[in-house]
Design an enzyme around this catalytic site. Structure first.
Site, PDB file in Angstrom:
ATOM      1  N   SER A 190      16.724  68.875  51.580  1.00  0.00           N
ATOM      2  CA  SER A 190      17.807  69.133  52.433  1.00  0.00           C
ATOM      3  C   SER A 190      18.984  68.455  52.191  1.00  0.00           C
ATOM      4  O   SER A 190      19.508  68.444  51.004  1.00  0.00           O
ATOM      5  CB  SER A 190      17.116  69.056  53.741  1.00  0.00           C
ATOM      6  OG  SER A 190      18.400  69.320  54.965  1.00  0.00           O
ATOM      7  N   ASP A 255      14.776  80.378  55.838  1.00  0.00           N
ATOM      8  CA  ASP A 255      15.333  78.925  56.220  1.00  0.00           C
ATOM      9  C   ASP A 255      16.389  79.196  57.273  1.00  0.00           C
ATOM     10  O   ASP A 255      17.384  80.174  56.929  1.00  0.00           O
ATOM     11  CB  ASP A 255      15.838  78.273  54.713  1.00  0.00           C
ATOM     12  CG  ASP A 255      16.262  76.974  55.181  1.00  0.00           C
ATOM     13  OD1 ASP A 255      16.826  76.722  56.236  1.00  0.00           O
ATOM     14  OD2 ASP A 255      15.849  75.826  54.348  1.00  0.00           O
ATOM     15  N   HIS A 284      13.020  75.877  57.186  1.00  0.00           N
ATOM     16  CA  HIS A 284      13.782  74.654  56.734  1.00  0.00           C
ATOM     17  C   HIS A 284      12.588  73.517  56.680  1.00  0.00           C
ATOM     18  O   HIS A 284      12.631  72.620  55.758  1.00  0.00           O
ATOM     19  CB  HIS A 284      14.806  74.309  57.335  1.00  0.00           C
ATOM     20  CG  HIS A 284      15.727  73.193  56.765  1.00  0.00           C
ATOM     21  ND1 HIS A 284      16.442  73.495  55.419  1.00  0.00           N
ATOM     22  CD2 HIS A 284      15.845  72.060  56.929  1.00  0.00           C
ATOM     23  CE1 HIS A 284      16.960  72.516  55.290  1.00  0.00           C
ATOM     24  NE2 HIS A 284      16.641  71.628  56.277  1.00  0.00           N
TER      25      HIS A 284
END
Length: 310
Positions: A190, A255, A284
């Site tokens: 991320s 996501d 995610h």
């Protein structure tokens, strides 16, 4: 365009925000620290020596040996034996911030060490269970660090600090443990893909893993953005083509935070990309729960990397 009015668009492009402001609004949610560092006695004359007094939370970095003390919120899933494999220390970045570092010895004599840049709303305390499990399963040791303003690391989160933080971690891993670049796998998850891509674009290493990566800050905030503006933050899309090490990109097709299209765009832009892992139905924060996640990492590390070295 993304529901913006004409006046809002004029404000955005005529008086654009600086990258640091975009970064701060999009990215940084440091949790309350879930750990502290507790001093260990240093050996000295008579078998005992002075150690720094009190737990290290926000004071300046002090020399000495430290052990990690986890709060309940860290939710450590293992026992004391695994906790004893975790070494912690503090280094300093070029921007004068104290950076907490963690080295997890998962596998004696491991060929690779993963330099892991974690996601947004976590710190080392919350991640250490995952590191123990991941390293054991993929046959690697894990080295990680907290960004400025996260955990006990000093300073505040910013894009410039992210780059200085990973530089400090990279140097600490190389000098403290004598690990050469060809034995280091850079892994970013991320927001952690931002410092990972930046470092990998400047240094060659064994490999790079980009887990739920973003192309740039503007493209996350305004999905229809097609070009990189001078005021954009986190411009991974402009740096990924400079990476000279093998790159594995992992992204969930559902996501909800960083759209799957970001992973696709980076894959298409990256000349050193290997076969990616698109996890059907994953979001995610749950890719690790799918069996193909570990399967793909194991194949990449144990089969594909050795074959590229020959």
């Amino acid at each position: 365009m993304n529901g913006l009015s004409v006046s809002e668009l004029c404000c955005l492009f005529c008086c654009p925000p600086c990258p640091g402001r975009i970064a701060a609004k999009l990215a940084f949610l440091p949790p309350e620290p879930t750990y502290s560092l507790v001093p260990e006695p240093e050996p000295g004359p008579g078998g005992a020596g002075a150690a720094p007094s009190g737990p290290l939370r926000t004071s300046a970095a002090t020399p000495g040996r430290w052990k990690i003390h986890l709060t309940e919120r860290a939710d450590f899933q293992y026992g004391q034996r695994e906790l004893d494999t975790i070494e912690v220390f503090v280094t300093k970045s070029a921007r004068a911030n104290r950076i907490a570092c963690m080295y997890v010895r998962c596998v004696p004599g491991a060929r690779y060490t993963v330099l892991f840049s974690h996601g947004n709303a976590v710190d080392l305390g919350q991640m250490c269970s995952f590191y123990v499990g991941l390293g054991t399963r993929i046959g690697c040791n894990i080295f990680s660090y907290d960004y400025s303003g996260y955990g006990i690391s000093s300073g505040r989160p910013s894009e410039k600090n992210l780059y200085a933080d990973i530089d400090a971690a990279w140097q600490a891993l190389r000098t403290r443990y004598g690990i050469s670049p060809d034995s280091i796998i850079l892994y970013g998850q991320s927001i952690g893909t931002v410092p990972t891509v930046d470092l990998a674009s400047r240094y060659e290493c064994a490999a790079v893993v980009l887990h739920s990566p973003l192309t740039s800050g503007m493209r996350v905030a305004f999905p229809d953005t097609k070009k990189t503006y001078c005021f954009d933050a986190f411009p991974n899309i402009e740096k990924v083509s400079k990476i000279t090490s093998p790159v594995l990109i992992i992204h969930g097709t559902e996501d909800e935070v960083i759209d799957f299209s970001h992973g696709l765009a980076l894959y298409e832009r990256c000349p050193k990309a290997v076969e990616p892992l698109w996890v059907e139905g994953a979001g995610h924060n749950d890719i690790e729960l799918y069996s193909q996640y570990l399967e793909r990492l194991r194949r990449f590390i144990s089969q594909e990397l050795p074959s590229q070295r020959t």
